[in-house]
Design a protein around this motif. Structure first.
Motif, PDB file in Angstrom:
ATOM      1  N   ASP A  79      32.827  22.904  42.611  1.00 40.97           N
ATOM      2  CA  ASP A  79      31.866  21.899  43.069  1.00 40.97           C
ATOM      3  C   ASP A  79      32.442  21.015  44.175  1.00 40.97           C
ATOM      4  O   ASP A  79      31.695  20.501  45.020  1.00 40.97           O
ATOM      5  CB  ASP A  79      31.420  21.018  41.902  1.00 40.97           C
ATOM      6  N   ALA A  80      33.771  20.843  44.184  1.00 43.50           N
ATOM      7  CA  ALA A  80      34.409  20.015  45.206  1.00 43.50           C
ATOM      8  C   ALA A  80      34.584  20.754  46.527  1.00 43.50           C
ATOM      9  O   ALA A  80      35.049  20.162  47.508  1.00 43.50           O
ATOM     10  CB  ALA A  80      35.774  19.518  44.705  1.00 43.50           C
ATOM     11  N   GLY A  81      34.231  22.042  46.576  1.00 46.24           N
ATOM     12  CA  GLY A  81      34.352  22.797  47.816  1.00 46.24           C
ATOM     13  C   GLY A  81      35.765  23.233  48.136  1.00 46.24           C
ATOM     14  O   GLY A  81      36.115  23.426  49.300  1.00 46.24           O
ATOM     15  N   VAL A  82      36.569  23.430  47.103  1.00 51.00           N
ATOM     16  CA  VAL A  82      37.970  23.798  47.292  1.00 51.00           C
ATOM     17  C   VAL A  82      38.114  25.229  47.806  1.00 51.00           C
ATOM     18  O   VAL A  82      39.056  25.532  48.547  1.00 51.00           O
ATOM     19  CB  VAL A  82      38.736  23.613  45.965  1.00 51.00           C
ATOM     20  N   PHE A  83      37.178  26.119  47.458  1.00 51.22           N
ATOM     21  CA  PHE A  83      37.357  27.549  47.708  1.00 51.22           C
ATOM     22  C   PHE A  83      36.398  28.097  48.759  1.00 51.22           C
ATOM     23  O   PHE A  83      35.292  27.607  48.933  1.00 51.22           O
ATOM     24  CB  PHE A  83      37.139  28.338  46.411  1.00 51.22           C
ATOM     25  N   GLU A  84      36.869  29.170  49.418  1.00 50.16           N
ATOM     26  CA  GLU A  84      36.010  30.019  50.228  1.00 50.16           C
ATOM     27  C   GLU A  84      35.490  31.147  49.327  1.00 50.16           C
ATOM     28  O   GLU A  84      36.239  31.692  48.524  1.00 50.16           O
ATOM     29  CB  GLU A  84      36.799  30.643  51.383  1.00 50.16           C
ATOM     30  N   PRO A  85      34.227  31.512  49.446  1.00 54.44           N
ATOM     31  CA  PRO A  85      33.718  32.632  48.641  1.00 54.44           C
ATOM     32  C   PRO A  85      34.513  33.907  48.934  1.00 54.44           C
ATOM     33  O   PRO A  85      34.786  34.223  50.082  1.00 54.44           O
ATOM     34  CB  PRO A  85      32.261  32.771  49.094  1.00 54.44           C
ATOM     35  N   TYR A  86      34.881  34.604  47.879  1.00 52.02           N
ATOM     36  CA  TYR A  86      35.532  35.914  48.031  1.00 52.02           C
ATOM     37  C   TYR A  86      35.472  36.638  46.699  1.00 52.02           C
ATOM     38  O   TYR A  86      35.741  36.053  45.641  1.00 52.02           O
ATOM     39  CB  TYR A  86      36.991  35.812  48.465  1.00 52.02           C
ATOM     40  N   GLU A  87      35.123  37.914  46.761  1.00 55.17           N
ATOM     41  CA  GLU A  87      35.137  38.770  45.583  1.00 55.17           C
ATOM     42  C   GLU A  87      35.747  40.108  45.980  1.00 55.17           C
ATOM     43  O   GLU A  87      35.296  40.733  46.938  1.00 55.17           O
ATOM     44  CB  GLU A  87      33.730  38.978  45.042  1.00 55.17           C
ATOM     45  N   PRO A  88      36.777  40.579  45.274  1.00 55.95           N
ATOM     46  CA  PRO A  88      37.375  41.866  45.608  1.00 55.95           C
ATOM     47  C   PRO A  88      36.354  42.998  45.568  1.00 55.95           C
ATOM     48  O   PRO A  88      35.410  42.974  44.776  1.00 55.95           O
ATOM     49  CB  PRO A  88      38.441  42.050  44.513  1.00 55.95           C
ATOM     50  N   ALA A  89      36.536  43.964  46.430  1.00 55.21           N
ATOM     51  CA  ALA A  89      35.648  45.126  46.456  1.00 55.21           C
ATOM     52  C   ALA A  89      35.771  45.905  45.157  1.00 55.21           C
ATOM     53  O   ALA A  89      36.844  45.978  44.543  1.00 55.21           O
ATOM     54  CB  ALA A  89      36.014  46.024  47.641  1.00 55.21           C
ATOM     55  N   ASP A  90      34.664  46.470  44.710  1.00 59.82           N
ATOM     56  CA  ASP A  90      34.635  47.323  43.515  1.00 59.82           C
ATOM     57  C   ASP A  90      35.169  46.600  42.280  1.00 59.82           C
ATOM     58  O   ASP A  90      35.873  47.184  41.445  1.00 59.82           O
ATOM     59  CB  ASP A  90      35.444  48.606  43.749  1.00 59.82           C
ATOM     60  N   LEU A  91      34.838  45.314  42.149  1.00 58.27           N
ATOM     61  CA  LEU A  91      35.270  44.545  40.984  1.00 58.27           C
ATOM     62  C   LEU A  91      34.648  45.133  39.725  1.00 58.27           C
ATOM     63  O   LEU A  91      33.428  45.328  39.642  1.00 58.27           O
ATOM     64  CB  LEU A  91      34.856  43.085  41.142  1.00 58.27           C
ATOM     65  N   ASP A  92      35.483  45.432  38.735  1.00 54.16           N
ATOM     66  CA  ASP A  92      35.010  45.995  37.474  1.00 54.16           C
ATOM     67  C   ASP A  92      33.986  45.048  36.847  1.00 54.16           C
ATOM     68  O   ASP A  92      34.236  43.855  36.722  1.00 54.16           O
ATOM     69  CB  ASP A  92      36.201  46.176  36.525  1.00 54.16           C
ATOM     70  N   PRO A  93      32.815  45.561  36.450  1.00 54.15           N
ATOM     71  CA  PRO A  93      31.790  44.688  35.856  1.00 54.15           C
ATOM     72  C   PRO A  93      32.291  43.909  34.641  1.00 54.15           C
ATOM     73  O   PRO A  93      31.876  42.768  34.427  1.00 54.15           O
ATOM     74  CB  PRO A  93      30.675  45.663  35.467  1.00 54.15           C
ATOM     75  N   MET A  99      53.432  36.554  31.270  1.00 50.62           N
ATOM     76  CA  MET A  99      52.686  35.323  31.008  1.00 50.62           C
ATOM     77  C   MET A  99      52.041  35.300  29.633  1.00 50.62           C
ATOM     78  O   MET A  99      51.356  34.346  29.277  1.00 50.62           O
ATOM     79  CB  MET A  99      51.645  35.092  32.118  1.00 50.62           C
ATOM     80  N   TYR A 100      52.228  36.380  28.841  1.00 52.25           N
ATOM     81  CA  TYR A 100      51.800  36.417  27.450  1.00 52.25           C
ATOM     82  C   TYR A 100      50.307  36.156  27.290  1.00 52.25           C
ATOM     83  O   TYR A 100      49.870  35.564  26.314  1.00 52.25           O
ATOM     84  CB  TYR A 100      52.643  35.457  26.599  1.00 52.25           C
ATOM     85  N   MET A 101      49.560  36.595  28.297  1.00 55.31           N
ATOM     86  CA  MET A 101      48.105  36.536  28.267  1.00 55.31           C
ATOM     87  C   MET A 101      47.577  37.968  28.331  1.00 55.31           C
ATOM     88  O   MET A 101      48.304  38.896  28.715  1.00 55.31           O
ATOM     89  CB  MET A 101      47.582  35.737  29.460  1.00 55.31           C
ATOM     90  N   TYR A 102      46.322  38.142  27.992  1.00 54.65           N
ATOM     91  CA  TYR A 102      45.668  39.430  28.159  1.00 54.65           C
ATOM     92  C   TYR A 102      45.279  39.613  29.619  1.00 54.65           C
ATOM     93  O   TYR A 102      44.736  38.682  30.229  1.00 54.65           O
ATOM     94  CB  TYR A 102      44.397  39.505  27.310  1.00 54.65           C
ATOM     95  N   PRO A 103      45.543  40.761  30.218  1.00 51.73           N
ATOM     96  CA  PRO A 103      45.045  41.007  31.577  1.00 51.73           C
ATOM     97  C   PRO A 103      43.532  41.047  31.583  1.00 51.73           C
ATOM     98  O   PRO A 103      42.902  41.433  30.598  1.00 51.73           O
ATOM     99  CB  PRO A 103      45.652  42.372  31.928  1.00 51.73           C
ATOM    100  N   ALA A 104      42.938  40.651  32.703  1.00 54.46           N
ATOM    101  CA  ALA A 104      41.477  40.700  32.807  1.00 54.46           C
ATOM    102  C   ALA A 104      40.964  42.129  32.772  1.00 54.46           C
ATOM    103  O   ALA A 104      39.856  42.386  32.276  1.00 54.46           O
ATOM    104  CB  ALA A 104      41.035  40.013  34.091  1.00 54.46           C
ATOM    105  N   ASP A 105      41.734  43.067  33.290  1.00 57.45           N
ATOM    106  CA  ASP A 105      41.346  44.474  33.328  1.00 57.45           C
ATOM    107  C   ASP A 105      41.454  45.067  31.922  1.00 57.45           C
ATOM    108  O   ASP A 105      42.551  45.196  31.371  1.00 57.45           O
ATOM    109  CB  ASP A 105      42.259  45.238  34.279  1.00 57.45           C
ATOM    110  N   PRO A 106      40.340  45.441  31.300  1.00 48.63           N
ATOM    111  CA  PRO A 106      40.384  45.936  29.923  1.00 48.63           C
ATOM    112  C   PRO A 106      41.013  47.312  29.790  1.00 48.63           C
ATOM    113  O   PRO A 106      41.294  47.757  28.673  1.00 48.63           O
ATOM    114  CB  PRO A 106      38.904  45.973  29.516  1.00 48.63           C
ATOM    115  N   GLU A 107      41.250  48.002  30.923  1.00 44.35           N
ATOM    116  CA  GLU A 107      41.827  49.342  30.871  1.00 44.35           C
ATOM    117  C   GLU A 107      43.351  49.328  30.846  1.00 44.35           C
ATOM    118  O   GLU A 107      43.981  50.360  30.633  1.00 44.35           O
ATOM    119  CB  GLU A 107      41.356  50.157  32.086  1.00 44.35           C
ATOM    120  N   VAL A 108      43.956  48.157  31.066  1.00 43.82           N
ATOM    121  CA  VAL A 108      45.416  48.069  31.093  1.00 43.82           C
ATOM    122  C   VAL A 108      45.972  48.254  29.685  1.00 43.82           C
ATOM    123  O   VAL A 108      45.481  47.665  28.718  1.00 43.82           O
ATOM    124  CB  VAL A 108      45.866  46.716  31.674  1.00 43.82           C
ATOM    125  N   GLU A 109      47.006  49.075  29.575  1.00 36.84           N
ATOM    126  CA  GLU A 109      47.637  49.312  28.280  1.00 36.84           C
ATOM    127  C   GLU A 109      48.428  48.079  27.855  1.00 36.84           C
ATOM    128  O   GLU A 109      49.221  47.525  28.620  1.00 36.84           O
ATOM    129  CB  GLU A 109      48.569  50.522  28.356  1.00 36.84           C
TER     130      GLU A 109
END
Length: 359
Positions: free
Chosen positions: A110-124, A309-319
């Motif tokens: 909301d503060a306008g910090v970012f430029e819009p960007y989405e990687p190509a072929d982003l997994d749904p 980083m002991y977090m789950y990756p966003a990509d659900p296909e990662v082992e």
């Protein structure tokens, strides 16, 4: 390996990266200052939180393939990170950010910090982790459940059934046993506050915290203090067997033979935290920033996330690590508060929580 040892290695790994990057920045891929004369793009500056970590070889491979040199700026934890992004939006600290999470993301958008960007072929399935108004601007990189953790051995030794629900924590038998973190200073603390909003509603969560405060809850300023100073399950002298941490934490308190964990997560107390990356508005190297966001979703980086980083990756296909299925499962039904509602009430809720719990 205990969670304590893992956490110390994580911090040491992050420090090693911070120490390495200025050296890399001084000498680009061809050995010339700041990468001048290299095949492409020079320096890209990553603004992130204190807990960012990546394997040196994974980062080095990205730099070699992209011709970019990555510098890192880490102004503090996730809350401090967002505050700094907003304050410096007209003169950004870098080109790209990682570590803005779903408890703070709408403030920065909301503060306008970012430029819009989405990687190509982003997994749904990955895209679903960035609902409106974040979609198309912030890219999900990792996620994890913030939950209460238990020292299972303590409860066995004291012949006391372990609590299972948020309501259990307010019962007299669990008085003076719980430590949480301050939502004004800790992103896990804010995530847990939101869990109680999701559980008890906008009109009921304050009463829950009154009961919890009346039952002797302790408030620490940081996750490190809550887990390593106060939590008895960390093996470092803490006195409280119930502590706010992550669902992945029990995977790092395994017994020596690795067949069981000495701690467990209360999976009915969780809030799902998602961390994002985004291109900063006014970036000096926007193309490099976009390449770095793509890298954070690459197979190499995503596979590196659990160990670093002991977090789950966003990509659900990662082992995932072999023991995570047993010792670090995600909650089936974490509590949820829509991003727009968080944005509308975040400051108000923190003020109400402070008045209720701290006084």
């Amino acid at each position: 390996m205990t969670h304590g040892a893992a956490r110390r290695r994580r911090l040491a790994g992050g420090a090693a990266v911070v120490a390495l990057l200025p050296l890399l920045a001084a000498c680009g891929p061809s050995g010339d200052p700041a990468g001048e004369g290299s095949a492409s793009g020079g320096v890209v500056t990553l603004v992130t939180h204190d807990s960012f970590a990546v394997s040196e070889e994974v980062l080095a491979d990205f730099e070699a393939s992209s011709g970019l040199t990555v510098e890192q700026v880490a102004p503090g934890d996730a809350g401090t990170l967002v505050n700094q992004l907003v304050l410096t939006k007209d003169a950004p600290l870098g080109d790209v950010v990682f570590g803005v999470d779903n408890t703070y993301a709408t403030r920065a958008v909301d503060a306008g910090v970012f430029e819009p960007y989405e990687p190509a072929d982003l997994d749904p399935q990955v895209a679903e982790l960035a609902p409106e108004p974040l979609a198309g601007t912030l890219t999900p990189v990792d996620m994890g459940d913030v939950c209460m953790n238990l020292d299972d051995g303590w409860f066995a030794e004291h012949d006391l059934p372990a609590p299972a629900t948020l309501e259990d924590l307010t019962k007299p038998q669990y008085a003076d046993l719980t430590v949480v973190t301050n939502p004004a200073t800790s992103s896990p603390g804010l995530a847990f506050l939101l869990a109680t909003v999701g559980a008890f509603g906008t009109d009921g969560w304050q009463g829950y915290w009154e009961d919890l405060a009346g039952n002797g809850v302790k408030v620490a300023e940081s996750w490190e203090d809550a887990y390593y100073v106060d939590f008895s399950g960390a093996g470092e002298g803490g006195q409280r067997p119930i502590a706010l941490s992550y669902a992945t934490s029990p995977a790092f308190t395994l017994t020596e033979d690795g067949t069981s964990s000495t701690t467990s997560a209360m999976l009915d107390t969780c809030f799902r935290q998602v961390e994002y990356a985004g291109v900063l508005a006014g970036a000096e190297n926007p193309e490099g920033a976009r390449q770095l966001v793509d890298f954070l979703l690459s197979e190499a980086f995503q596979a590196d996330v659990p160990g670093q980083m002991y977090m789950y990756p966003a990509d659900p296909e990662v082992e995932l690590p072999a023991d995570w299925q047993e010792f670090a499962p995600l909650a089936d039904e974490p509590f949820d508060v829509p991003p727009a509602e968080v944005d509308a009430h975040r400051d108000e809720w923190i003020e109400q929580w402070t008045a209720t719990v701290i006084g």
